[in-house]
Design a protein around this motif. Structure first.
Motif, PDB file in Angstrom:
ATOM      1  N   THR B   4       0.845  -1.195   0.000  1.00  0.00           N
ATOM      2  CA  THR B   4       0.000   0.000   0.000  1.00  0.00           C
ATOM      3  C   THR B   4       0.884   1.249   0.000  1.00  0.00           C
ATOM      4  N   GLU B   5       0.332   2.342  -0.514  1.00  0.00           N
ATOM      5  CA  GLU B   5       1.034   3.634  -0.476  1.00  0.00           C
ATOM      6  C   GLU B   5       0.033   4.705  -0.062  1.00  0.00           C
ATOM      7  N   HIS B   6       0.444   5.521   0.872  1.00  0.00           N
ATOM      8  CA  HIS B   6      -0.380   6.645   1.325  1.00  0.00           C
ATOM      9  C   HIS B   6       0.460   7.909   1.279  1.00  0.00           C
ATOM     10  N   THR B   7      -0.199   9.034   1.130  1.00  0.00           N
ATOM     11  CA  THR B   7       0.577  10.275   1.018  1.00  0.00           C
ATOM     12  C   THR B   7      -0.184  11.480   1.546  1.00  0.00           C
ATOM     13  N   VAL B   8       0.590  12.511   1.894  1.00  0.00           N
ATOM     14  CA  VAL B   8      -0.014  13.774   2.302  1.00  0.00           C
ATOM     15  C   VAL B   8       0.947  14.911   1.939  1.00  0.00           C
ATOM     16  N   THR B   9       0.379  16.060   1.641  1.00  0.00           N
ATOM     17  CA  THR B   9       1.184  17.253   1.374  1.00  0.00           C
ATOM     18  C   THR B   9       1.386  18.012   2.680  1.00  0.00           C
ATOM     19  N   ILE B  10       2.632  18.376   2.972  1.00  0.00           N
ATOM     20  CA  ILE B  10       2.938  19.076   4.223  1.00  0.00           C
ATOM     21  C   ILE B  10       3.456  20.480   3.910  1.00  0.00           C
ATOM     22  N   ASP B  11       2.912  21.461   4.611  1.00  0.00           N
ATOM     23  CA  ASP B  11       3.365  22.846   4.440  1.00  0.00           C
ATOM     24  C   ASP B  11       4.578  23.100   5.308  1.00  0.00           C
ATOM     25  N   ALA B  12       5.656  22.412   4.998  1.00  0.00           N
ATOM     26  CA  ALA B  12       6.930  22.581   5.711  1.00  0.00           C
ATOM     27  C   ALA B  12       8.024  22.070   4.776  1.00  0.00           C
ATOM     28  N   PRO B  13       9.226  22.653   4.868  1.00  0.00           N
ATOM     29  CA  PRO B  13      10.336  22.196   4.026  1.00  0.00           C
ATOM     30  C   PRO B  13      10.690  20.727   4.326  1.00  0.00           C
ATOM     31  N   ALA B  14      11.220  20.037   3.329  1.00  0.00           N
ATOM     32  CA  ALA B  14      11.564  18.613   3.486  1.00  0.00           C
ATOM     33  C   ALA B  14      12.554  18.396   4.635  1.00  0.00           C
ATOM     34  N   GLU B  15      13.412  19.378   4.910  1.00  0.00           N
ATOM     35  CA  GLU B  15      14.403  19.229   5.996  1.00  0.00           C
ATOM     36  C   GLU B  15      13.705  19.083   7.347  1.00  0.00           C
ATOM     37  N   ILE B  16      12.648  19.860   7.545  1.00  0.00           N
ATOM     38  CA  ILE B  16      11.919  19.797   8.817  1.00  0.00           C
ATOM     39  C   ILE B  16      11.155  18.477   8.929  1.00  0.00           C
ATOM     40  N   VAL B  17      10.524  18.055   7.832  1.00  0.00           N
ATOM     41  CA  VAL B  17       9.808  16.770   7.839  1.00  0.00           C
ATOM     42  C   VAL B  17      10.805  15.648   8.131  1.00  0.00           C
ATOM     43  N   TRP B  18      11.980  15.745   7.513  1.00  0.00           N
ATOM     44  CA  TRP B  18      13.019  14.734   7.719  1.00  0.00           C
ATOM     45  C   TRP B  18      13.431  14.653   9.188  1.00  0.00           C
ATOM     46  N   ASP B  19      13.598  15.818   9.821  1.00  0.00           N
ATOM     47  CA  ASP B  19      13.974  15.830  11.239  1.00  0.00           C
ATOM     48  C   ASP B  19      12.931  15.103  12.095  1.00  0.00           C
ATOM     49  N   VAL B  20      11.650  15.309  11.775  1.00  0.00           N
ATOM     50  CA  VAL B  20      10.581  14.634  12.529  1.00  0.00           C
ATOM     51  C   VAL B  20      10.667  13.119  12.309  1.00  0.00           C
ATOM     52  N   LEU B  21      10.917  12.702  11.070  1.00  0.00           N
ATOM     53  CA  LEU B  21      10.945  11.266  10.745  1.00  0.00           C
ATOM     54  C   LEU B  21      12.120  10.545  11.407  1.00  0.00           C
ATOM     55  N   VAL B  22      13.269  11.214  11.435  1.00  0.00           N
ATOM     56  CA  VAL B  22      14.478  10.558  11.930  1.00  0.00           C
ATOM     57  C   VAL B  22      14.455  10.428  13.452  1.00  0.00           C
ATOM     58  N   ASP B  23      13.755  11.327  14.117  1.00  0.00           N
ATOM     59  CA  ASP B  23      13.708  11.328  15.586  1.00  0.00           C
ATOM     60  C   ASP B  23      12.753  10.244  16.080  1.00  0.00           C
ATOM     61  N   VAL B  24      13.187   8.980  15.986  1.00  0.00           N
ATOM     62  CA  VAL B  24      12.276   7.867  16.303  1.00  0.00           C
ATOM     63  C   VAL B  24      11.842   7.901  17.772  1.00  0.00           C
ATOM     64  N   GLU B  25      12.695   8.387  18.660  1.00  0.00           N
ATOM     65  CA  GLU B  25      12.285   8.498  20.063  1.00  0.00           C
ATOM     66  C   GLU B  25      11.136   9.502  20.238  1.00  0.00           C
ATOM     67  N   GLY B  26      11.084  10.478  19.349  1.00  0.00           N
ATOM     68  CA  GLY B  26      10.005  11.467  19.393  1.00  0.00           C
ATOM     69  C   GLY B  26       8.651  10.890  18.989  1.00  0.00           C
ATOM     70  N   ALA B  28       6.942   8.630  20.302  1.00  0.00           N
ATOM     71  CA  ALA B  28       6.058   8.451  21.458  1.00  0.00           C
ATOM     72  C   ALA B  28       5.306   9.751  21.753  1.00  0.00           C
ATOM     73  N   ARG B  29       5.911  10.884  21.339  1.00  0.00           N
ATOM     74  CA  ARG B  29       5.266  12.187  21.567  1.00  0.00           C
ATOM     75  C   ARG B  29       4.242  12.498  20.470  1.00  0.00           C
ATOM     76  N   ILE B  30       4.581  12.158  19.220  1.00  0.00           N
ATOM     77  CA  ILE B  30       3.689  12.610  18.140  1.00  0.00           C
ATOM     78  C   ILE B  30       2.628  11.591  17.707  1.00  0.00           C
TER      79      ILE B  30
END
Lengths: 164, 164
Positions: B4-26, B28-30
Protein backbone atom coordinates in the motif's frame (compact mmCIF):
# COMPACT_ATOMS: atom_id res chain seq x y z
CA UNK A 1 -14.69 20.89 0.05
CA UNK A 2 -13.08 17.48 0.30
CA UNK A 3 -9.34 16.99 -0.26
CA UNK A 4 -7.82 13.61 -1.14
CA UNK A 5 -4.34 12.46 -2.12
CA UNK A 6 -3.44 9.17 -3.76
CA UNK A 7 -0.06 7.91 -4.89
CA UNK A 8 1.81 5.09 -6.60
CA UNK A 9 5.46 4.27 -7.24
CA UNK A 10 6.28 3.85 -10.94
CA UNK A 11 9.29 1.96 -12.27
CA UNK A 12 10.01 4.56 -14.95
CA UNK A 13 11.92 7.86 -14.99
CA UNK A 14 9.92 11.02 -14.22
CA UNK A 15 10.42 12.23 -17.81
CA UNK A 16 8.50 9.25 -19.20
CA UNK A 17 5.72 9.60 -16.61
CA UNK A 18 5.54 13.29 -17.50
CA UNK A 19 5.15 12.50 -21.21
CA UNK A 20 2.20 10.23 -20.40
CA UNK A 21 0.56 12.91 -18.21
CA UNK A 22 0.95 15.75 -20.68
CA UNK A 23 -0.48 13.79 -23.61
CA UNK A 24 -4.11 14.47 -22.67
CA UNK A 25 -5.37 13.16 -26.02
CA UNK A 26 -3.71 9.84 -25.16
CA UNK A 27 -5.99 9.55 -22.09
CA UNK A 28 -8.68 7.97 -24.30
CA UNK A 29 -6.17 5.17 -24.97
CA UNK A 30 -4.92 4.58 -21.43
CA UNK A 31 -8.01 5.24 -19.25
CA UNK A 32 -10.71 2.74 -20.34
CA UNK A 33 -13.68 4.93 -19.20
CA UNK A 34 -12.41 7.91 -21.23
CA UNK A 35 -14.15 7.77 -24.61
CA UNK A 36 -12.84 10.91 -26.25
CA UNK A 37 -10.64 13.92 -25.55
CA UNK A 38 -10.73 17.06 -27.68
CA UNK A 39 -8.19 19.81 -27.11
CA UNK A 40 -9.98 23.16 -27.33
CA UNK A 41 -6.93 25.34 -26.60
CA UNK A 42 -3.26 24.61 -25.98
CA UNK A 43 -0.04 26.51 -25.28
CA UNK A 44 3.15 25.33 -23.59
CA UNK A 45 1.66 26.49 -20.28
CA UNK A 46 -1.89 25.20 -20.33
CA UNK A 47 -4.41 23.00 -22.09
CA UNK A 48 -8.18 23.27 -22.22
CA UNK A 49 -9.84 20.01 -23.21
CA UNK A 50 -13.31 18.47 -23.40
CA UNK A 51 -13.47 14.96 -21.99
CA UNK A 52 -16.21 12.44 -22.71
CA UNK A 53 -16.19 9.75 -20.03
CA UNK A 54 -18.25 6.68 -19.18
CA UNK A 55 -19.20 7.20 -15.51
CA UNK A 56 -20.90 4.02 -14.25
CA UNK A 57 -22.42 3.33 -17.68
CA UNK A 58 -23.56 6.93 -18.19
CA UNK A 59 -21.76 9.08 -20.75
CA UNK A 60 -20.77 12.38 -19.12
CA UNK A 61 -18.77 15.29 -20.43
CA UNK A 62 -16.83 18.16 -18.91
CA UNK A 63 -14.23 20.76 -19.85
CA UNK A 64 -10.93 20.84 -17.94
CA UNK A 65 -8.19 23.42 -17.79
CA UNK A 66 -4.73 22.01 -17.08
CA UNK A 67 -1.94 24.37 -16.05
CA UNK A 68 1.39 22.80 -16.91
CA UNK A 69 4.54 23.35 -14.84
CA UNK A 70 7.26 21.52 -16.77
CA UNK A 71 9.95 22.52 -14.26
CA UNK A 72 8.23 20.98 -11.22
CA UNK A 73 6.43 18.31 -13.30
CA UNK A 74 3.07 19.33 -11.90
CA UNK A 75 -0.22 19.67 -13.78
CA UNK A 76 -2.90 21.62 -11.91
CA UNK A 77 -6.31 20.75 -13.37
CA UNK A 78 -9.79 22.08 -12.73
CA UNK A 79 -13.12 21.56 -14.41
CA UNK A 80 -14.29 24.80 -16.04
CA UNK A 81 -17.59 23.24 -17.03
CA UNK A 82 -18.30 20.60 -14.42
CA UNK A 83 -19.72 17.10 -14.61
CA UNK A 84 -23.45 16.82 -13.67
CA UNK A 85 -23.15 16.39 -9.86
CA UNK A 86 -20.00 18.44 -9.40
CA UNK A 87 -19.83 21.91 -7.83
CA UNK A 88 -16.05 22.07 -7.99
CA UNK A 89 -13.37 19.66 -9.13
CA UNK A 90 -9.68 20.44 -9.22
CA UNK A 91 -6.35 19.11 -8.09
CA UNK A 92 -2.87 18.20 -9.21
CA UNK A 93 -0.89 15.49 -10.93
CA UNK A 94 2.67 15.49 -9.55
CA UNK A 95 5.51 13.38 -11.00
CA UNK A 96 8.27 13.41 -8.37
CA UNK A 97 11.56 11.75 -9.27
CA UNK A 98 12.67 8.92 -6.94
CA UNK A 99 16.21 8.68 -8.23
CA UNK A 100 16.81 8.23 -11.98
CA UNK A 101 14.61 5.21 -12.68
CA UNK A 102 11.54 5.60 -10.49
CA UNK A 103 8.81 8.15 -9.96
CA UNK A 104 6.42 8.91 -7.14
CA UNK A 105 3.21 9.82 -8.94
CA UNK A 106 0.68 11.76 -6.86
CA UNK A 107 -2.89 12.68 -7.76
CA UNK A 108 -4.81 15.13 -5.58
CA UNK A 109 -8.50 16.09 -5.72
CA UNK A 110 -10.41 19.01 -4.23
CA UNK A 111 -14.13 18.66 -4.83
CA UNK A 112 -17.66 19.24 -3.66
CA UNK A 113 -21.15 18.58 -5.05
CA UNK A 114 -23.27 21.25 -6.72
CA UNK A 115 -25.44 23.41 -4.50
CA UNK A 116 -28.84 21.68 -4.26
CA UNK A 117 -31.80 23.29 -5.99
CA UNK A 118 -35.09 22.66 -4.12
CA UNK A 119 -33.12 20.28 -1.87
CA UNK A 120 -31.78 18.17 -4.75
CA UNK A 121 -28.46 17.97 -6.62
CA UNK A 122 -29.02 17.43 -10.36
CA UNK A 123 -32.75 16.99 -9.56
CA UNK A 124 -32.08 13.57 -8.04
CA UNK A 125 -29.89 13.37 -4.94
CA UNK A 126 -29.68 14.95 -1.50
CA UNK A 127 -26.43 16.81 -0.87
CA UNK A 128 -25.24 13.93 1.32
CA UNK A 129 -26.02 11.35 -1.37
CA UNK A 130 -24.25 13.39 -4.05
CA UNK A 131 -21.27 13.88 -1.73
CA UNK A 132 -21.04 10.13 -1.08
CA UNK A 133 -21.35 9.30 -4.80
CA UNK A 134 -18.55 11.74 -5.65
CA UNK A 135 -16.38 10.53 -2.79
CA UNK A 136 -16.72 6.91 -3.92
CA UNK A 137 -16.10 7.83 -7.58
CA UNK A 138 -12.96 9.84 -6.72
CA UNK A 139 -11.63 6.95 -4.62
CA UNK A 140 -12.28 4.40 -7.37
CA UNK A 141 -11.01 6.58 -10.21
CA UNK A 142 -7.88 7.69 -8.36
CA UNK A 143 -6.75 4.10 -7.91
CA UNK A 144 -7.64 3.24 -11.51
CA UNK A 145 -6.06 6.38 -13.01
CA UNK A 146 -2.77 5.95 -11.11
CA UNK A 147 -2.63 2.30 -12.18
CA UNK A 148 -3.28 3.26 -15.81
CA UNK A 149 -0.51 5.88 -15.87
CA UNK A 150 1.83 3.44 -14.11
CA UNK A 151 1.13 0.71 -16.69
CA UNK A 152 1.55 3.08 -19.65
CA UNK A 153 4.78 4.63 -18.31
CA UNK A 154 6.31 1.27 -17.41
CA UNK A 155 5.50 -0.08 -20.89
CA UNK A 156 7.22 2.97 -22.44
CA UNK A 157 10.21 2.67 -20.10
CA UNK A 158 10.74 -0.96 -21.09
CA UNK A 159 10.26 0.02 -24.76
CA UNK A 160 12.83 2.77 -24.38
CA UNK A 161 15.22 0.29 -22.75
CA UNK A 162 15.62 2.56 -19.73
CA UNK A 163 14.54 0.00 -17.18
CA UNK A 164 15.74 -3.60 -17.42
CA UNK B 1 2.20 -9.82 0.31
CA UNK B 2 0.10 -6.66 0.23
CA UNK B 3 1.57 -3.33 -0.90
CA UNK B 4 0.00 0.00 0.00
CA UNK B 5 1.03 3.63 -0.48
CA UNK B 6 -0.38 6.64 1.32
CA UNK B 7 0.58 10.27 1.02
CA UNK B 8 -0.01 13.77 2.30
CA UNK B 9 1.18 17.25 1.37
CA UNK B 10 2.94 19.08 4.22
CA UNK B 11 3.36 22.85 4.44
CA UNK B 12 6.93 22.58 5.71
CA UNK B 13 10.34 22.20 4.03
CA UNK B 14 11.56 18.61 3.49
CA UNK B 15 14.40 19.23 6.00
CA UNK B 16 11.92 19.80 8.82
CA UNK B 17 9.81 16.77 7.84
CA UNK B 18 13.02 14.73 7.72
CA UNK B 19 13.97 15.83 11.24
CA UNK B 20 10.58 14.63 12.53
CA UNK B 21 10.94 11.27 10.75
CA UNK B 22 14.48 10.56 11.93
CA UNK B 23 13.71 11.33 15.59
CA UNK B 24 12.28 7.87 16.30
CA UNK B 25 12.28 8.50 20.06
CA UNK B 26 10.01 11.47 19.39
CA UNK B 27 7.38 9.09 17.94
CA UNK B 28 6.06 8.45 21.46
CA UNK B 29 5.27 12.19 21.57
CA UNK B 30 3.69 12.61 18.14
CA UNK B 31 1.86 9.28 17.56
CA UNK B 32 -0.70 8.90 20.39
CA UNK B 33 -0.81 5.02 20.25
CA UNK B 34 3.01 4.82 20.63
CA UNK B 35 3.73 4.39 24.33
CA UNK B 36 7.48 4.02 24.31
CA UNK B 37 10.44 3.83 21.93
CA UNK B 38 13.82 2.49 22.97
CA UNK B 39 16.77 2.75 20.59
CA UNK B 40 18.73 -0.52 20.76
CA UNK B 41 21.37 0.41 18.17
CA UNK B 42 22.06 3.53 16.12
CA UNK B 43 24.56 4.76 13.53
CA UNK B 44 24.21 7.50 10.92
CA UNK B 45 22.94 4.85 8.51
CA UNK B 46 20.46 2.83 10.54
CA UNK B 47 18.51 2.58 13.77
CA UNK B 48 17.19 -0.48 15.57
CA UNK B 49 14.41 0.34 18.00
CA UNK B 50 11.84 -1.41 20.17
CA UNK B 51 8.39 0.13 19.94
CA UNK B 52 5.60 -0.38 22.47
CA UNK B 53 2.27 0.51 20.90
CA UNK B 54 -1.38 0.46 21.90
CA UNK B 55 -3.09 -1.51 19.11
CA UNK B 56 -6.85 -1.32 19.65
CA UNK B 57 -6.45 -1.25 23.44
CA UNK B 58 -3.89 -4.07 23.49
CA UNK B 59 -0.27 -3.26 24.25
CA UNK B 60 1.96 -4.80 21.58
CA UNK B 61 5.67 -4.58 21.02
CA UNK B 62 8.02 -5.11 18.10
CA UNK B 63 11.57 -4.33 16.99
CA UNK B 64 12.14 -2.31 13.83
CA UNK B 65 15.25 -1.69 11.79
CA UNK B 66 15.26 1.63 9.91
CA UNK B 67 17.81 2.20 7.14
CA UNK B 68 18.38 5.90 6.72
CA UNK B 69 19.16 7.50 3.36
CA UNK B 70 19.80 11.15 4.20
CA UNK B 71 20.56 12.04 0.58
CA UNK B 72 17.21 10.82 -0.81
CA UNK B 73 15.34 11.49 2.47
CA UNK B 74 14.06 7.92 2.59
CA UNK B 75 13.79 5.65 5.64
CA UNK B 76 13.32 1.96 4.81
CA UNK B 77 11.88 0.19 7.85
CA UNK B 78 11.16 -3.44 8.58
CA UNK B 79 10.12 -5.32 11.68
CA UNK B 80 12.91 -7.68 12.78
CA UNK B 81 10.76 -9.10 15.54
CA UNK B 82 7.20 -8.79 14.33
CA UNK B 83 3.97 -7.85 16.05
CA UNK B 84 1.73 -10.80 17.06
CA UNK B 85 -0.26 -11.30 13.81
CA UNK B 86 2.46 -10.14 11.43
CA UNK B 87 4.48 -12.40 9.14
CA UNK B 88 6.29 -9.52 7.47
CA UNK B 89 6.08 -5.75 7.80
CA UNK B 90 8.28 -3.32 5.96
CA UNK B 91 8.13 -0.25 3.78
CA UNK B 92 9.42 3.28 3.35
CA UNK B 93 8.96 6.81 4.60
CA UNK B 94 9.81 9.23 1.77
CA UNK B 95 10.06 13.02 2.21
CA UNK B 96 10.00 14.47 -1.31
CA UNK B 97 10.51 18.22 -1.65
CA UNK B 98 7.71 20.12 -3.41
CA UNK B 99 9.60 23.34 -3.92
CA UNK B 100 11.26 25.01 -0.91
CA UNK B 101 8.31 25.23 1.47
CA UNK B 102 6.31 22.05 0.95
CA UNK B 103 6.89 18.32 1.14
CA UNK B 104 5.15 15.30 -0.34
CA UNK B 105 5.35 12.75 2.46
CA UNK B 106 4.82 9.15 1.37
CA UNK B 107 4.43 6.06 3.56
CA UNK B 108 4.50 2.61 1.96
CA UNK B 109 3.77 -0.78 3.57
CA UNK B 110 4.53 -4.33 2.44
CA UNK B 111 2.98 -6.85 4.77
CA UNK B 112 1.39 -10.23 5.28
CA UNK B 113 0.05 -12.22 8.24
CA UNK B 114 2.01 -14.98 9.94
CA UNK B 115 1.73 -18.48 8.52
CA UNK B 116 -1.15 -20.20 10.33
CA UNK B 117 -0.34 -22.99 12.77
CA UNK B 118 -3.11 -25.65 12.86
CA UNK B 119 -5.16 -23.32 10.66
CA UNK B 120 -4.89 -20.33 13.01
CA UNK B 121 -2.79 -17.17 13.11
CA UNK B 122 -1.70 -16.35 16.69
CA UNK B 123 -3.99 -19.19 17.84
CA UNK B 124 -7.07 -17.08 17.13
CA UNK B 125 -7.74 -16.05 13.55
CA UNK B 126 -8.03 -17.67 10.13
CA UNK B 127 -5.50 -16.36 7.61
CA UNK B 128 -8.26 -14.34 5.92
CA UNK B 129 -9.35 -12.78 9.23
CA UNK B 130 -5.77 -11.89 10.16
CA UNK B 131 -5.20 -10.45 6.68
CA UNK B 132 -8.32 -8.27 6.97
CA UNK B 133 -7.36 -7.11 10.50
CA UNK B 134 -3.90 -6.12 9.30
CA UNK B 135 -5.25 -4.45 6.16
CA UNK B 136 -7.68 -2.36 8.21
CA UNK B 137 -5.00 -1.47 10.80
CA UNK B 138 -2.52 -0.39 8.10
CA UNK B 139 -5.17 1.75 6.42
CA UNK B 140 -6.14 3.43 9.70
CA UNK B 141 -2.59 3.88 10.97
CA UNK B 142 -1.27 5.21 7.65
CA UNK B 143 -3.79 8.03 7.66
CA UNK B 144 -3.16 8.75 11.37
CA UNK B 145 0.66 8.56 11.09
CA UNK B 146 0.83 10.86 8.06
CA UNK B 147 -1.46 13.34 9.83
CA UNK B 148 0.72 13.21 12.97
CA UNK B 149 3.95 13.89 11.05
CA UNK B 150 2.22 16.65 9.11
CA UNK B 151 1.00 18.33 12.30
CA UNK B 152 4.42 18.05 14.01
CA UNK B 153 6.34 19.34 10.97
CA UNK B 154 3.96 22.22 10.35
CA UNK B 155 4.20 23.26 14.02
CA UNK B 156 8.00 23.25 13.77
CA UNK B 157 7.95 25.13 10.47
CA UNK B 158 5.83 27.90 11.99
CA UNK B 159 8.08 27.91 15.07
CA UNK B 160 11.15 28.22 12.84
CA UNK B 161 9.48 31.10 10.99
CA UNK B 162 10.02 29.37 7.68
CA UNK B 163 6.37 29.31 6.67
CA UNK B 164 4.19 32.36 7.27
Amino acid sequence: MRHTEHTVTIDAPAEIVWDVLVDVEGYARIFPPTQEVTILEETGEYQIARLVVDVNGQIQSWVSRRDIDVERKVIAYRQLETAPLMGHMGGEWRALPLGDDRTQLVLTHDFCPRTPVDGKVAGKFTYEEADELLRAAVERNSVADLAAVKAAAERQAVGAGRVS
